[in-house]
Scaffold this active site. Structure first.
Site: not given
Ligand code: 1PR
Length: 496
Positions: A193, A351
């Site tokens: 991320d 999500d």
């Molecule tokens: O909506 O097209 O702009 O895409 C935004 C992207 O960014 C989406 O894929 C969304 O999942 C991601 N995103 C947005 N905000 C966050 C955040 O964390 N604040 N991250 C975010 C999402 C989730 C996973 C993470 C897993 C594994 N991250 O990708 O890596 O949950 O984590 P873990 O193994 O530590 O549990 P758009």
């Protein structure tokens, strides 16, 4: 015609490629070059174009050098299409450039394939089994072509390219290896991320349930390292794929985010497994009134080295619209990008957040009985999709969204779960089972991995094609190699 060696890496759709070759009068030149038995290596579509024709948006005539028709994989037998991931080969004749492969896996990503027949048998140097035996590579004299991607197949892939480029390798021929066909390996994916921190540096971050700020007075964005360095490390550690999610892409225009494009460029110089990038893929009008289509944004990501793009928020809006009207407008980012780059290049990142229910009939969305009841003893839940990094819940469930985006052209689903993110308590098996049973495209399970056992659990209990983790890898709690050794011991096929 003056080239000493020619590499023909095909990406995209058969008809569009043939159109360009014919218009630029390259088809004839290619055929002449190949007929002279000059050193040639076709990759993926570069193999398919050598055949007589393809059914992809067709029939469309190919270069016609190898007898046979390129057809689509049959998904009715339970095999997911596109065929994405790592498979081993059955080498059927001395192939020279494949001499180092042995039983190691190579990376495929395609929905169409050429089939062996009596007419093309003497061309075939290896086959691969994915529900059926299809042609994985051909060789005749100095003409080689492979359906898989050597440039994305780690060090074994690089050895194929080296053998093609360096004729001296020809002297170290090894006998062909005959092995039992293998299954598609389960993938282990490292996710980064990425966002700009308060000092303006692009950093890898990771939160709990999507909150990436430290629980301190300063409330800074958690900084877990530099994206290019970490991606390079994960490649060396054995990651089958690397994903970058530009997590503030929904509010910052990604083409204004040059560091992210640089990250992709530098990463592709050292990382020879597929990479996916997501965040902010949508139509956009900048401050000066210039309009950018989502296709332009995706194209820039591809040109910078990404193999797949992942769409989050914009796919939710498209799926909501499609679920309401049942009409494919062709205008959504998902439809536009998959039409030009192929379904296999488009991932939809979901999500969802769990919403507990006493009775599954309380909502219009698909609900499931959950293993762990909710805070008030609720036995059911539906999974509400969100946009803008989990900030806004939308009137559509993960199940309905998955079905809709499959219809609209997604090639794969990255299935997160906000409740499990960063918790280290394991994947949400109920959710992953629900989605991976609902669609026939590959699903990547994400969120919640905390131990090696969580990976075997998700592969044993669901049909997921891959498992992704972030926090445990960044915090060096569990190494990717340990995950793979555990899976191997558990009898799950993986790429080593
Ligand atoms: O909506 O097209 O702009 O895409 C935004 C992207 O960014 C989406 O894929 C969304 O999942 C991601 N995103 C947005 N905000 C966050 C955040 O964390 N604040 N991250 C975010 C999402 C989730 C996973 C993470 C897993 C594994 N991250 O990708 O890596 O949950 O984590 P873990 O193994 O530590 O549990 P758009």
């Amino acid at each position: 015609m003056n080239a000493k060696r020619l590499i023909f890496p095909g990406v995209g759709a058969f008809a569009a490629a043939m159109d360009v070759l014919n218009k630029k009068e390259m088809a004839e030149v290619l055929c002449a070059y190949i007929k002279q038995d000059r050193p040639f290596l076709g990759i993926c579509l570069g193999l398919q174009l050598l055949f007589e024709s393809s059914e992809e948006n067709g029939p469309v005539k190919g270069l016609g050098l190898i007898p046979g028709v390129v057809g689509r994989f049959d998904s009715s037998n339970g095999f997911r299409v596109p065929h994405i991931g790592w498979n081993a080969l059955q080498i059927t004749k001395d192939s020279q450039i494949l001499d180092d492969i042995g039983s190691r896996h190579v990376y495929f990503v395609h929905s169409y394939r050429a089939m062996p027949s009596d007419d093309n048998r003497d061309w075939i140097s290896s086959t691969c089994n994915y529900g059926e035996n299809f042609i994985a590579s051909v060789r005749r004299g100095n003409i080689h072509a492979v359906q898989f991607h050597p440039e994305k197949s780690g060090d074994v892939g690089l050895s194929i390219l080296r053998r093609f480029l360096d004729p001296k390798c020809e002297i170290t021929k090894k006998p062909p290896v005959h092995r039992k066909a293998s299954k598609l390996a389960k993938r282990v994916i490292a996710c980064l991320d990425v966002r700009t921190n308060d000092k303006g540096d692009l950093v890898v971050t990771k939160g709990d349930q999507y909150n990436v700020r430290e629980h301190t007075k300063e409330n800074e964005v958690r900084n877990l390292g530099k994206p290019v360095d970490l991606a390079g490390q994960y490649y060396l550690d054995g990651a089958d794929e690397v994903s970058f999610l530009n997590i503030t892409g929904f509010r910052d225009f990604p083409l204004g985010d040059l560091p992210m494009l640089q990250v992709l460029r530098y990463t592709s110089e050292n990382v020879f497994v597929p990479s996916t990038v997501g965040g902010g893929i949508r139509d956009f009008t900048d401050g000066t009134g210039r309009y950018y289509s989502s296709l332009e944004v995706a194209s820039e990501y591809f040109r910078s080295g990404a193999d797949k793009v992942s769409i989050g928020s914009d796919a939710v809006y498209a799926a909501e619209e499609y679920s309401k009207t049942g009409v494919k407008t062709g205008k959504s980012s998902l439809e536009q990008i998959s039409k030009v780059y192929g379904n296999q290049a488009v991932v939809v990142s979901i999500d969802p957040r769990r919403v507990y229910l006493k009775d599954p009939d309380d909502v219009e969305f698909k609900a499931v009985r959950v293993r762990n009841p909710g805070p008030n003893g609720e036995e059911y839940a539906w999974y509400q999709c969100t946009v803008n990094g989990g900030r806004e819940g939308r009137p559509i469930g993960a199940y309905e969204l998955a079905k809709a985006v499959e219809d609209l052209g997604a090639g794969e689903i990255l299935l997160n779960c906000i409740d499990c993110d960063g918790q280290g308590k394991g994947f949400d098996i109920d959710l992953i089972k629900l989605i991976s049973d609902a669609v026939s495209i590959p699903v990547i399970a994400s969120s919640g991995a905390g131990a090696v056992e969580h990976f075997s659990e998700v592969f044993f209990e669901t049909n997921t094609s891959a498992a992704l983790a972030a926090g445990i890898f960044h915090r060096k709690e569990v190494a990717i190699q340990s995950v793979k050794e555990h899976l191997l011991k558990a009898g799950i096929e993986i790429r080593m």
